[in-house]
Design a protein around this motif. Sequence first.
Motif, mmCIF file in Angstrom:
data_model
loop_
_atom_site.group_PDB
_atom_site.id
_atom_site.type_symbol
_atom_site.label_atom_id
_atom_site.label_comp_id
_atom_site.label_asym_id
_atom_site.label_seq_id
_atom_site.Cartn_x
_atom_site.Cartn_y
_atom_site.Cartn_z
ATOM 1 N N LEU A 51 40.889 -35.175 23.422
ATOM 2 C CA LEU A 51 41.719 -34.198 24.120
ATOM 3 C C LEU A 51 41.227 -32.793 23.821
ATOM 4 C CD1 LEU A 51 45.224 -35.745 23.358
ATOM 5 C CD2 LEU A 51 43.898 -35.974 25.465
ATOM 6 N N ALA A 52 41.333 -31.927 24.785
ATOM 7 C CA ALA A 52 40.884 -30.548 24.626
ATOM 8 C C ALA A 52 41.881 -29.763 23.779
ATOM 9 C CB ALA A 52 40.710 -29.884 25.984
ATOM 10 N N GLY A 53 41.350 -28.892 22.954
ATOM 11 C CA GLY A 53 42.194 -28.033 22.131
ATOM 12 C C GLY A 53 41.920 -26.575 22.424
ATOM 13 N N ASN A 54 42.290 -25.714 21.485
ATOM 14 C CA ASN A 54 41.979 -24.293 21.611
ATOM 15 C C ASN A 54 41.679 -23.732 20.236
ATOM 16 O OD1 ASN A 54 44.438 -23.513 20.294
ATOM 17 N ND2 ASN A 54 45.527 -23.768 22.223
ATOM 18 N N SER A 55 41.345 -22.470 20.183
ATOM 19 C CA SER A 55 40.937 -21.845 18.924
ATOM 20 C C SER A 55 42.070 -21.104 18.230
ATOM 21 C CB SER A 55 39.789 -20.869 19.193
ATOM 22 O OG SER A 55 40.191 -19.865 20.110
ATOM 23 N N SER A 56 43.293 -21.225 18.736
ATOM 24 C CA SER A 56 44.399 -20.474 18.153
ATOM 25 C C SER A 56 45.006 -21.157 16.937
ATOM 26 C CB SER A 56 45.491 -20.255 19.203
ATOM 27 O OG SER A 56 46.106 -21.488 19.541
ATOM 28 N N GLY A 57 44.716 -22.447 16.749
ATOM 29 C CA GLY A 57 45.329 -23.177 15.653
ATOM 30 C C GLY A 57 46.610 -23.873 16.027
ATOM 31 N N THR A 58 47.150 -23.611 17.226
ATOM 32 C CA THR A 58 48.374 -24.260 17.709
ATOM 33 C C THR A 58 48.113 -24.833 19.092
ATOM 34 O OG1 THR A 58 49.783 -22.729 16.476
ATOM 35 C CG2 THR A 58 50.810 -23.966 18.269
ATOM 36 N N LEU A 59 48.419 -26.108 19.275
ATOM 37 C CA LEU A 59 48.242 -26.777 20.557
ATOM 38 C C LEU A 59 49.575 -26.777 21.301
ATOM 39 C CD1 LEU A 59 45.807 -28.335 21.909
ATOM 40 C CD2 LEU A 59 47.090 -30.405 21.384
ATOM 41 N N ASN A 60 49.599 -26.188 22.484
ATOM 42 C CA ASN A 60 50.812 -26.140 23.298
ATOM 43 C C ASN A 60 50.853 -27.359 24.206
ATOM 44 O OD1 ASN A 60 51.774 -23.571 22.354
ATOM 45 N ND2 ASN A 60 50.170 -22.607 23.570
ATOM 46 N N VAL A 61 51.926 -28.136 24.093
ATOM 47 C CA VAL A 61 52.036 -29.420 24.778
ATOM 48 C C VAL A 61 53.334 -29.438 25.582
ATOM 49 C CG1 VAL A 61 52.095 -31.930 24.506
ATOM 50 C CG2 VAL A 61 50.786 -30.532 22.898
#
Length: 659
Positions: free
Chosen positions: A522-532
């Motif tokens: 699954l794709a993530g991001n670089s912010s450290g928090t995954l919004n779901v």
Amino acid sequence: MMSVDGFSEAIWHFIGYVRIADTTLRGETLYLGDPAARQADDPYPGLFSRVQRPEFEDLDSRRLVFNETTSPDALIRVGKLAPQAVEGPRIMLPHNVPRPAETHPLPDFDEGLPGYGYSIQRLITVEYESGGTETLLNVHQVNHIDDRDAITTDLVRDAQGRVLQLPELDVGPAMVQMTKEAVEAGHAPLPVEAAQNTESLLAAIDRLDARWAQTGHLSAETPDSAPPAGRIVDGQTSTEALVTPGLDEIMPWRPLITQDEALTSKTLTGVGPSAPAGVTAITGQNSHVNDAGIVDVNEASGSMIVGGDSYFSRGIVQVNVLTDSDHVEITAGDPLQAVLATHGNEVHNVAEFVNHEMTATYKGAAGTALWHVDVLQGNFYDIKTVVQFNGIDDSDRVIQANSGTYFEASTGLNAQANLTRVTNLDNYDLIVIRGDYHRADWIYQYNIVYDCDTATLAALGGDDTPDADIRATTGFHQLTNTASITTYDSAGYQPLSDAHRQLISDLADGVTILKPSGEWKLAGNSSGTLNVLFVDGDYFDVNTITQFNVIADADQSLQISKSGGLIGAATGGNSAQNFAQIIDPGTLSASKYLGGQTYDAAVLVQANIVTDSDTVVFHDTHTLAPELVAFMPDVDVPPSSSEPVAPRTADVSHHDVLI
């Protein structure tokens, strides 16, 4: 350096030696999943403090004897200096030190701690919140003009001496019939009447997808198919620009004005008209424009998981209906010299389906330490409908007589426009749908123009009267529908794995600690928090645009001159144009997974219904039309004591009023 005198000198420059050493001991961290932010230097404080260290007496020292040798070979022979391969720096851990007694339970390791055969397992913290921004947007823009003008003159009277008035036409039945033909020609699996509001649209989409799943086909008439490629103009692929009628064609008596001629000066040397005498009438040239755009970025997520089925229907329906049956009578000494145009209609449909395939790779979700999950129980609705309507009844009645001046009557030239831009943007890295995913983008465009005109132009002067310049046009209507649906999405779904099913179950149960899995992808991001976004039911993602242009312009004109000059009539030139665009990005990577079946199809309907049967009758001045003999026994100005008769009030019972 040696000189001839025998003096020598040597100079040395010493810079120094630099050595940078990293003395911090770091154990190798093995990740299960994707790389993430670096851990703390000591992720489990106190663990290494329990390791038994060797004890040394700080003051205990002894002399060591160093046997000096004279050559490296001697050192090798005695085993003091053996050649070894050059290796990179290594982190040495005390393997020879026994493990301490486990007085406290150690963390759960899959592969063990570095140095003892173990690696650290990363865990994901999940926080939940009731949320998810739903959209039920219904935009209606309606314009309607009732502009039935009546112009007459006391220079033209009937046989009883009364000021002549032309009878009003009832265009209601014709417009009803043309509208019915347009709707029938634009028949589609998702009917246009369902797209009038969000409630009816939601019910229609639910029925459509249920029938789709049962029969396997979106439309009962045709099998499912992919969107046609390229720019489709009236059923054919084309890149050519559309033709637009010019004002010089619609009003041929008006000379083209260049930029140099825009400002002119003229000196009047006597009393008289500054322009040639004549009568002209512009009863058409009504302009209707609908322009709508929807940019739906709510579902532009990095990854998507659908537990059920996926439905994606796209459709463009474009219909033009034009009735332009005109009747023109020209009376002159030489009627064949008249300039007459009843053609020049441009009726077109332009459609385009554009798909940008997203091939970005997935990474990061399993290595993101914190997931923020918005949970919505039940079905999720993201529905946007735009309805635009322009309507006009501009059936004018114009009677003009040349009295030695130039008189131009403009009873048309009405303009109406609707403009809408809808933009939705949400910010989720992952959308998880436990049920079915219903996705639909539809555009409906209709242009309905009724322009059955009657024009009579007569030059009634005798043989000694200068010839009249007669120019008339009844065509040059422009009906255009332009639509495009643009998507940004991956090529297709990948099968749902057991790890994905377990993730859906964990999120549904509100699990707060997740064990990452390399199978998620699954794709993530670089912010450290995954919004779901987690939807417990079905997800409805629907965008529709409906546009109508309706023009009723059945004009009647009677223009008479006894002294020559210009006689001109422009009863056509109406313009009805619809512009619509839907931009609907989907998953912005290849990380898209489905547990059920995929239903994907596109529909394109383009129809032009044109009735253009014109009648042209020429008379010379010796064979006048009977009505002209009755209308104009004498065009001289009547005595001033004659009282003008007011035009008859229109009967509104024959016309619909739209609000």
